[in-house]
Design an enzyme around this catalytic site. Structure first.
Site, PDB file in Angstrom:
ATOM      1  N   TYR A  58       1.062  -1.273   0.188  1.00 47.77           N
ATOM      2  CA  TYR A  58       0.123  -0.067  -0.212  1.00 47.77           C
ATOM      3  C   TYR A  58       0.847   1.257  -0.051  1.00 47.77           C
ATOM      4  O   TYR A  58       1.854   1.414  -0.720  1.00 47.77           O
ATOM      5  CB  TYR A  58      -0.937   0.053   1.256  1.00 47.77           C
ATOM      6  CG  TYR A  58      -2.111   0.856   1.020  1.00 47.77           C
ATOM      7  CD1 TYR A  58      -2.907   1.148   0.044  1.00 47.77           C
ATOM      8  CD2 TYR A  58      -2.341   1.575   2.131  1.00 47.77           C
ATOM      9  CE1 TYR A  58      -3.778   1.931  -0.241  1.00 47.77           C
ATOM     10  CE2 TYR A  58      -3.562   2.742   1.995  1.00 47.77           C
ATOM     11  CZ  TYR A  58      -3.989   2.873   0.894  1.00 47.77           C
ATOM     12  OH  TYR A  58      -5.313   3.643   0.773  1.00 47.77           O
ATOM     13  N   LYS A 117     -22.096 -18.662 -10.493  1.00 49.82           N
ATOM     14  CA  LYS A 117     -21.099 -18.554 -12.031  1.00 49.82           C
ATOM     15  C   LYS A 117     -19.876 -18.071 -11.582  1.00 49.82           C
ATOM     16  O   LYS A 117     -18.836 -18.633 -12.055  1.00 49.82           O
ATOM     17  CB  LYS A 117     -21.943 -17.621 -12.854  1.00 49.82           C
ATOM     18  CG  LYS A 117     -23.412 -18.240 -13.215  1.00 49.82           C
ATOM     19  CD  LYS A 117     -23.231 -19.159 -14.601  1.00 49.82           C
ATOM     20  CE  LYS A 117     -24.441 -19.508 -15.131  1.00 49.82           C
ATOM     21  NZ  LYS A 117     -24.375 -19.979 -16.299  1.00 49.82           N
TER      22      LYS A 117
END
Length: 401
Positions: free
Chosen positions: A42, A97
């Site tokens: 970060y 899915k």
């Protein structure tokens, strides 16, 4: 009782317990075990990556998850066999899915359920979100709007887009017919095929069969056989009517099925036993409607040499999960900007090749859990993308394979 396996009934309690809290979560690939690691992953370290991507936007595929992220998109208008249940009710299916793409394709996927059925709004939404993902899997969008939506998105986005209900199903059907024709000892391209259903899956099935070299394909909707000039056809059906039905048949299913070699059902209707009996000897019947096939497989087997369904409770499950994880994996591995007909045909051929070693009347396609399927499809699709101009100038990145 919600669903039935071969010997193991599934209860509603099991289903709801498995869905509690959803079926997806976000994982972290970089450990934040100390302040140095945090500074690398970060701030301040991440700024170097952001500046590099600002200079060269294509680096986002390498240094973010976007290049391997599939957006699973629906408006909830054609969910499974339930119809228009809306986006919230479609979310459990889209989670499923996405989980399949992760499990079988090694791809991250996020479900996006959109509270609109307006094609312009859906296209605009996905264009604005394009930096966030690398491919779009359209799911459970009702016909005929799904045809326009897919076409518009293919033109608007510079990434692979595929309506899985259409093309995943069609690819699996073509693979199944390759296997079935080998089993019965007949050439694929000489088969007389009847496709019952002219929605998303039916139109795509007819199109891929024509692309594979079949010439005798007849398509029916709820009003009967498609033929040029017939009333009540949307543009997709009218276009298909001009390319199919070379025998100039008129009427309904009884006229179409008489002496036909192959029946492909994607209709959610019921087919009487006597019509299957009227087909040619050693017929092939793929009754794919879910959860109830057009004709019970045991009934169809009285007359047909090979019978397949879309369910897992009988042999020969012809299902789009045979195709779609490998297609998206291969397309993204190759850096493809679109999914071409050549890539779809290559996927069907790869599935058929996996099944070829142990073909039988009850094994015309591999099982959807067969670990050989996805790598074979991905490799074939990536090769077809590289050879067929699907990259549009994008460089192939081996590090993504």
């Amino acid at each position: 009782m919600t669903a039935v396996g071969v010997n193991n009934p599934v209860t509603d309690a099991e289903v709801f317990a498995a869905h509690e809290g959803g079926k997806l979560s976000v994982g972290v690939t970089t450990a934040f075990h100390d302040s140095r690691a945090l500074s690398i992953a970060y701030t301040p370290g991440v700024a170097a990556v952001s500046k590099a991507i600002a200079r060269e936007p294509e680096l986002a595929d390498r240094y973010t998850w976007a290049g391997r992220l599939v957006a699973v998109v629906t408006d909830g208008t054609a969910v499974l066999g339930l119809g228009d249940v809306g986006p919230a009710a479609a979310l459990p299916v889209m989670e499923g899915k996405a989980a399949l793409l992760k499990q079988f394709g090694g791809l991250d996927a996020i479900p996006l359920v959109l509270d609109t059925t307006d094609v312009d709004e859906i296209v605009d939404t996905l264009v604005r979100l394009r930096p966030s993902f690398g491919a779009v899997s359209l799911e459970d969008v009702a016909a005929p709007r799904c045809f326009e939506l897919e076409d518009r998105l293919v033109r608007a986005l510079d990434c692979p887009v595929m309506h899985d209900d259409q093309h995943g199903t069609a690819i699996a059907v073509l693979a199944a017919l390759r296997g079935a024709c080998t089993v019965v000892g007949r050439p694929l391209t000489r088969q007389r095929v009847v496709v019952f259903g002219a929605g998303a899956a039916g139109v795509a099935c007819a199109r891929i069969l024509l692309a594979a070299g079949l010439t005798d394909v007849t398509v029916l909707d709820s009003r009967g056989i498609l033929f040029p000039g017939r009333a009540g056809m949307n543009p997709a059906k009218a276009a298909l009517a001009g390319r199919t039905n070379p025998r100039a048949l008129r009427g309904g299913l009884s006229e179409a099925l008489r002496d036909a070699d192959v029946f492909v059902g994607v209709s959610s209707a019921t087919v009487p036993e006597e019509l299957i009996a009227s087909m040619a000897p050693d017929a092939i019947v793929l009754a794919l409607s879910n959860p109830v096939p057009e004709i019970h497989p045991r009934t169809a087997a009285r007359y047909a040499a090979v019978v397949g369904t879309g369910g897992s409770d009988f042999p020969n499950q012809v299902i789009n999960t045979l195709a779609s994880p490998g297609i998206y994996r291969g397309a993204l591995d190759a850096g493809a900007r679109r999914i071409t007909d050549g890539m779809k045909l290559a996927a069907a051929e790869a599935i058929a090749e996996v099944a070829a070693a142990d073909l039988a009347t009850d094994r015309i396609v591999p099982h959807s859990l067969d670990p050989r399927v996805m790598p074979a499809v991905a490799s074939a699709v990536a090769r077809a993308a590289l050879e067929g101009g699907a990259l549009d100038g994008a460089a192939h990145r081996p590090d993504r394979a």
